[in-house]
Write an enzyme that holds these catalytic residues in place. Sequence first.
Site, PDB file in Angstrom:
ATOM      1  N   CYS A   1      42.042  33.343  37.332  1.00 31.21           N
ATOM      2  CA  CYS A   1      42.706  32.229  36.617  1.00 31.21           C
ATOM      3  C   CYS A   1      44.166  32.514  36.316  1.00 31.21           C
ATOM      4  O   CYS A   1      44.973  31.600  36.219  1.00 31.21           O
ATOM      5  CB  CYS A   1      42.035  31.973  35.273  1.00 31.21           C
ATOM      6  SG  CYS A   1      40.292  31.793  35.388  1.00 31.21           S
TER       7      CYS A   1
ATOM      8  N   CYS B   1      45.072  33.267  27.103  1.00 33.31           N
ATOM      9  CA  CYS B   1      46.095  32.217  27.195  1.00 33.31           C
ATOM     10  C   CYS B   1      46.529  31.687  25.834  1.00 33.31           C
ATOM     11  O   CYS B   1      47.618  31.130  25.712  1.00 33.31           O
ATOM     12  CB  CYS B   1      45.594  31.074  28.066  1.00 33.31           C
ATOM     13  SG  CYS B   1      45.185  31.598  29.738  1.00 33.31           S
TER      14      CYS B   1
ATOM     15  N   GLU C   1      50.084  28.082  49.392  1.00 33.50           N
ATOM     16  CA  GLU C   1      48.649  27.947  49.685  1.00 33.50           C
ATOM     17  C   GLU C   1      47.940  27.034  48.694  1.00 33.50           C
ATOM     18  O   GLU C   1      46.769  26.722  48.865  1.00 33.50           O
ATOM     19  CB  GLU C   1      47.970  29.325  49.742  1.00 33.50           C
ATOM     20  CG  GLU C   1      48.113  30.198  48.526  1.00 33.50           C
ATOM     21  CD  GLU C   1      49.403  31.022  48.497  1.00 33.50           C
ATOM     22  OE1 GLU C   1      50.367  30.660  49.182  1.00 33.50           O
ATOM     23  OE2 GLU C   1      49.441  32.011  47.752  1.00 33.50           O
TER      24      GLU C   1
ATOM     25  N   GLU D   1      32.816  30.258  40.630  1.00 30.11           N
ATOM     26  CA  GLU D   1      32.949  31.708  40.450  1.00 30.11           C
ATOM     27  C   GLU D   1      31.575  32.364  40.266  1.00 30.11           C
ATOM     28  O   GLU D   1      31.338  33.467  40.765  1.00 30.11           O
ATOM     29  CB  GLU D   1      33.853  31.990  39.245  1.00 30.11           C
ATOM     30  CG  GLU D   1      34.690  33.226  39.438  1.00 30.11           C
ATOM     31  CD  GLU D   1      35.877  33.285  38.486  1.00 30.11           C
ATOM     32  OE1 GLU D   1      36.934  32.738  38.838  1.00 30.11           O
ATOM     33  OE2 GLU D   1      35.755  33.866  37.411  1.00 30.11           O
TER      34      GLU D   1
ATOM     35  N   LYS E   1      52.320  29.711  35.098  1.00 25.82           N
ATOM     36  CA  LYS E   1      51.852  28.508  35.805  1.00 25.82           C
ATOM     37  C   LYS E   1      53.010  27.822  36.525  1.00 25.82           C
ATOM     38  O   LYS E   1      52.821  27.143  37.524  1.00 25.82           O
ATOM     39  CB  LYS E   1      51.184  27.526  34.835  1.00 25.82           C
ATOM     40  CG  LYS E   1      49.920  28.060  34.175  1.00 25.82           C
ATOM     41  CD  LYS E   1      48.766  28.140  35.145  1.00 25.82           C
ATOM     42  CE  LYS E   1      47.561  28.818  34.533  1.00 25.82           C
ATOM     43  NZ  LYS E   1      46.685  29.445  35.532  1.00 25.82           N
TER      44      LYS E   1
ATOM     45  N   SER F   1      38.358  36.976  42.930  1.00 24.28           N
ATOM     46  CA  SER F   1      37.685  35.721  43.287  1.00 24.28           C
ATOM     47  C   SER F   1      38.668  34.827  44.030  1.00 24.28           C
ATOM     48  O   SER F   1      39.850  34.745  43.681  1.00 24.28           O
ATOM     49  CB  SER F   1      37.218  35.020  42.006  1.00 24.28           C
ATOM     50  OG  SER F   1      36.900  33.685  42.280  1.00 24.28           O
TER      51      SER F   1
ATOM     52  N   GLU G   1      53.035  29.657  39.617  1.00 23.48           N
ATOM     53  CA  GLU G   1      51.825  29.426  40.415  1.00 23.48           C
ATOM     54  C   GLU G   1      51.945  28.159  41.268  1.00 23.48           C
ATOM     55  O   GLU G   1      51.536  28.141  42.433  1.00 23.48           O
ATOM     56  CB  GLU G   1      50.609  29.321  39.477  1.00 23.48           C
ATOM     57  CG  GLU G   1      49.297  29.060  40.199  1.00 23.48           C
ATOM     58  CD  GLU G   1      48.132  28.826  39.243  1.00 23.48           C
ATOM     59  OE1 GLU G   1      48.199  29.257  38.074  1.00 23.48           O
ATOM     60  OE2 GLU G   1      47.146  28.203  39.676  1.00 23.48           O
TER      61      GLU G   1
ATOM     62  N   GLU H   1      30.039  32.558  43.668  1.00 21.37           N
ATOM     63  CA  GLU H   1      30.673  33.626  44.453  1.00 21.37           C
ATOM     64  C   GLU H   1      30.160  35.006  44.008  1.00 21.37           C
ATOM     65  O   GLU H   1      29.862  35.868  44.849  1.00 21.37           O
ATOM     66  CB  GLU H   1      32.192  33.529  44.258  1.00 21.37           C
ATOM     67  CG  GLU H   1      33.009  34.405  45.187  1.00 21.37           C
ATOM     68  CD  GLU H   1      34.511  34.280  44.907  1.00 21.37           C
ATOM     69  OE1 GLU H   1      34.921  33.659  43.918  1.00 21.37           O
ATOM     70  OE2 GLU H   1      35.284  34.848  45.712  1.00 21.37           O
TER      71      GLU H   1
HETATM   72 FE1  SF4 Z   1      47.910  34.555  32.367  1.00 19.21          FE
HETATM   73 FE2  SF4 Z   1      49.143  34.448  30.012  1.00 19.21          FE
HETATM   74 FE3  SF4 Z   1      49.399  32.423  31.750  1.00 19.21          FE
HETATM   75 FE4  SF4 Z   1      47.081  32.813  30.513  1.00 19.21          FE
HETATM   76  S1  SF4 Z   1      48.997  32.238  29.545  1.00 19.21           S
HETATM   77  S2  SF4 Z   1      47.362  32.392  32.706  1.00 19.21           S
HETATM   78  S3  SF4 Z   1      46.975  35.040  30.366  1.00 19.21           S
HETATM   79  S4  SF4 Z   1      50.146  34.548  32.045  1.00 19.21           S
END
Ligand code: SF4
Length: 476
Positions: free
Chosen positions: A200, A405, A267, A180, A259, A220, A262, A183
């Site tokens: 992130c 987080c 991709e 990062e 997550k 990013s 995600e 970049e």
């Molecule tokens: Fe985003 Fe909250 Fe997950 Fe951290 S814990 S990546 S701030 S959604």
Amino acid sequence: MKNVDRRKFIRNVFAYNATLILGANLLGACSKDVLGSPFDTELEYLPIQNDNPAISLNMQKCEECGDCIEACAEKQKVFGTYPASSTNHVCIHCGTCIMKCEEGALSAKSHWQEVINAIDNPSKTVIISVSPAVRVAIGDYFDLAKGLFLIENIVGSCRAVGFDYVLDTNFSADLTIIEEAYELQKRIQENTLIPQFTSCCHAWVKYVEIYYPSLLDYISTVRSPIGMQGSLVKSYFAQKNGLDPNNIIHVAVAPCSAKKYEITREELTTDGLPSNDIVITTKELALLLKSRNIDLTAQTGSFDSLMGAASGAGIIFGNTGGVMRAALRTAYFNITGVNPPANLLELQEIQGLVGLKQATVTIGEAKLKVAVCYEMRSAELLLDQVRNGNCSYDFIEVMACKGGCVGGAGQPTTNSVIEKRIRALNIADMEATTRYCHENPEITAIYSDFLGEAGSPMAKKYLHTTYNDKSSMLNS
Ligand code: SF4
């Protein structure tokens, strides 16, 4: 809030958004790239669908108080922007609704039993990677003091429960910063796509994909730490340890519901395989350990090598402002050839529980203006500035959760202890062998043995990603 007040609140949110739409139409421009229209004002709960990859709704526990709607609309600016109905719901998977629901009707989807099944399958190599914020929150489930830093106990417990390898996602947080910072320097040199936004948090990424698709190039392209951790486990780590990637089950333990979403993104596959097979939350790791009668405090251990070492910069990724502080340390080194002074290591202006913070940093001849924010109601202000051409920042960190987080929806739901968790990660940073990711010997090794250099074709393949316009979700 009583139901009658709730209805009033929701009506106000709708009225506010309706005004936005009307005003935007009159002006020929929108606050967001796309705004939805009519709302179903009868809803008293978020209509989470079964195919939501991250969040579950148990209607038997739901009291229809509407707290979830309020949090989604007010903090994350999602509910109220599209035609919601009992069968239509737009979600960025941040889990703000989970944190707000006192009845326990909303929760992160449960996957820990899949992990047990994988561990019990002798033909599989099961690898777990631990995110930074998990280590300062899991103690809550074992009645330990709040904010205790328990990484050695977590590693020992994961070994006791049967994981074949235990790795540190902080390793990939260090790698995230190398890429990062590279970049950012490139964009500044080429005077293009400034400000750079961090990438992130995939609740944030999805928010931009839905509401501000014209600004996606400002984010990013670097994968999140678990995104690159998974891809490297199935490539670099597998090669070095003589493992068949097809037999690896990679489990990421994270503080986060987003997550879980995600890892479903196409991709983010690696050589045709999913980079991460299962995401469990901090809470699920505690359940998993308890199901096998593992006493967290009785176990200790250290991470496996190759992807188990991290700097203090990687550790503070769990805190609001942590990614920015980490990136500026390496950007300073890259530009000046020396490590930064103490004030830049701490950068107090961008720490703490304030939704939007800023600082100006001098690096060599350059002055860099940076901003740090959490929750989409803060991010929206900055996105509007970028789209209107009046944003003065060079680099912006965005996280969906309050405090970053450490306050994620996969953590124990105790708002009042977020500051203790932040302090614990900061102390671990100060006590780390090195506070700079560019001094992590395992990072040096992976570039010399596998990736080449920052921004190389190999780095692009394993550490970067792409984003997609998802604005059509608002019309369905
Ligand atoms: Fe985003 Fe909250 Fe997950 Fe951290 S814990 S990546 S701030 S959604």
